[in-house]
Design an enzyme around this catalytic site. Structure first.
Site, mmCIF file in Angstrom:
data_model
loop_
_atom_site.group_PDB
_atom_site.id
_atom_site.type_symbol
_atom_site.label_atom_id
_atom_site.label_comp_id
_atom_site.label_asym_id
_atom_site.label_seq_id
_atom_site.Cartn_x
_atom_site.Cartn_y
_atom_site.Cartn_z
ATOM 1 N N HIS A 275 26.964 20.172 22.361
ATOM 2 C CA HIS A 275 27.009 19.698 23.742
ATOM 3 C C HIS A 275 26.557 18.265 23.891
ATOM 4 C CE1 HIS A 275 22.825 20.611 23.106
ATOM 5 N NE2 HIS A 275 22.480 20.167 24.286
ATOM 6 N N CYS A 276 26.124 17.613 22.806
ATOM 7 C CA CYS A 276 25.545 16.275 22.936
ATOM 8 C C CYS A 276 26.339 15.185 22.233
ATOM 9 C CB CYS A 276 24.112 16.279 22.387
ATOM 10 S SG CYS A 276 22.923 17.150 23.415
ATOM 11 N N ILE A 277 26.417 15.250 20.909
ATOM 12 C CA ILE A 277 26.900 14.106 20.142
ATOM 13 C C ILE A 277 28.354 13.741 20.444
ATOM 14 C CG2 ILE A 277 27.075 13.109 17.834
ATOM 15 C CD1 ILE A 277 24.912 14.979 16.925
#
Length: 445
Positions: A275-277
């Site tokens: 969900h981030c990078i």
């Protein structure tokens, strides 16, 4: 007046008399709610998904980081409850926003969830509340969007209520760190807000790291993820260059990391997931346009990482042609691992989904096996894959595929059996070499 309100709330926090509300009970919100409840606060969880309420009412966790036992303990102690009724926000002294911040198809920030949540809070806002954003976003979101929406009620930040930002730092599957032991960066809109942030999070986590502004805290989270994105892109690019030279990039990395200074190992793969990078760096590239400044490293890293699934399928097609004399369009492929990282069930932004799509765009047939993901749930970008089920990893099943493509190296998989029965293996994680199972039918990609 402002000092009196902040002092009253500070006292409620210090005595654990404050009630906390956590909005968004997903991978970030539910573990946070448990950490806050364990520290002695009463916590109300809010979510718009009724199915989560059914699970929580049954004391059943749907997040790996929260066990059923831990969840039941906080419910039975009266420290945690969950609801879809946002009217309960009025009773909360601290309100924490943990909602998604995805990208649009054009890689622009989609803050619709943050905006809608802020409007819901505004409908129940009262003096003496602390409102915190944890969702990853570009610098300025907390002050320019959340605060502005809340001040639309006529109440003023720093006088009637308080606003802060604290970036989430969850790492699904990490056995060494959890919410309460990961240092927490905190910031606030003014000194009173920062003092409240330090007191609240200091009660729930082991280490609090205060910074000077909400925008700085927002930039901290982006910097952490951009650092990883750029370095993963670097080794992904090196993988393609070294492969053309006949050099094994994994061997290079293993040797390079013996240097005790000036080097940190990152590893290539089939693409970025989570969900981030894959998402967060583009929040900064979007915001930088306002200042007419380019973000070449970030955008190039995104391009390289996004190209990896096609590169891997290209290696697969080449190996099938050369080693099996068969076109990808007439081949059956087993994608091993649907989750974006090993030993978790998290498929958010998983490159495995794209691998399946590309294989089938080229006429092949792709199935998957994942011990953690029995069925592909609904996703925003891969709706046609919904409902597909993990195939059993039996010896006969493995033998029936023209190739096995290792996308995620779950530790519970019997790789020795696969090495024995698979006709061709495309390994994007170097797992067969690590386990001493490399043979001439294992191709690194």
């Amino acid at each position: 007046m402002a000092t009196s309100i902040s002092d009253t709330l500070l006292q409620k926090i210090e005595t654990r008399a404050a009630r906390a509300g956590v909005i968004g009970l997903g991978y970030v919100g539910l573990p946070l709610a448990m950490a806050v409840a364990r520290s002695g606060f009463a916590v109300t969880g809010f979510d718009i998904d009724p199915s989560k309420m059914v699970a929580l009412d049954a004391r059943r966790s749907y997040i790996d980081a929260v066990s059923d036992t831990a969840l039941a303990a906080e419910i039975d102690a009266g420290r945690f409850e969950a609801t879809t009724d946002f009217a309960g926000l009025a009773a909360c002294d601290v309100i924490i926003i943990c909602v998604p911040t995805p990208l649009t198809k054009h890689r622009d920030p989609d803050l619709s969830f943050v905006e809608a949540t802020s409007r819901s809070i505004a409908r129940h806002l009262r003096p003496g509340q602390l409102v915190v954003l944890e969702s990853t976003t570009y610098p300025g979101t907390t002050d320019d969007i959340v605060k502005v929406i809340l001040e639309g009620t006529g109440l003023k930040s720093g006088a009637d209520f308080f606003v802060g930002f604290s970036p989430e730092r969850e790492d699904p599957g990490n056995q060494h760190y959890h919410t309460a032991t990961i240092p927490k960066v905190v910031a606030g809109d003014g000194p009173e807000a920062l003092a409240l942030m330090k007191a609240f999070y200091g009660a729930a986590v082991s280490t609090v790291v205060p910074v000077s502004s909400n925008a700085t805290a927002e930039a901290v989270k982006l910097t952490e993820n951009i650092f990883r994105s750029v370095n993963i892109a670097l080794v992904n690019e090196l993988k393609t260059v070294y492969a053309a030279m006949g050099i094994d990039v994994w061997e290079v990395i293993e040797a390079a990391k013996t240097k005790p200074f000036g080097y940190m190992p990152f590893y290539p793969g089939p693409g970025l997931g989570g969900h981030c990078i894959p998402i967060d760096p583009f929040y900064l590239t979007w915001k930088s346009r306002e200042y007419e400044l380019p973000t070449r490293f970030i955008e190039l890293a995104g391009e390289i990482n996004s190209a990896m699934p096609r590169y891997v399928v290209g290696k697969l097609a080449e190996a099938l042609d050369i080693r099996a004399g068969k076109a990808l369009s007439r081949s059956r492929v087993l994608v091993l691992g649907l989750a974006y990282k090993k030993n978790v069930a998290d498929i958010r932004e998983s490159p495995s989904l794209r691998l399946i799509e590309i294989i089938e765009e080229r006429g092949g047939r792709a199935d998957y096996h994942d011990p953690f993901v029995a069925e592909i749930p609904p996703t925003r970008e891969h709706q046609a894959l919904k409902g597909r089920r993990s195939v059993a990893l039996t010896p006969d099943a493995v033998s029936g595929y023209d190739a096995v493509l290792v996308a995620t190296d779950h530790e519970s998989v019997d790789y020795a059996a696969i090495a024995k029965r698979a006709a061709l293996i495309i390994d994007t994680r170097n797992v067969f070499n690590r386990l001493g199972l490399s043979t001439d039918h294992v191709i690194k990609a």
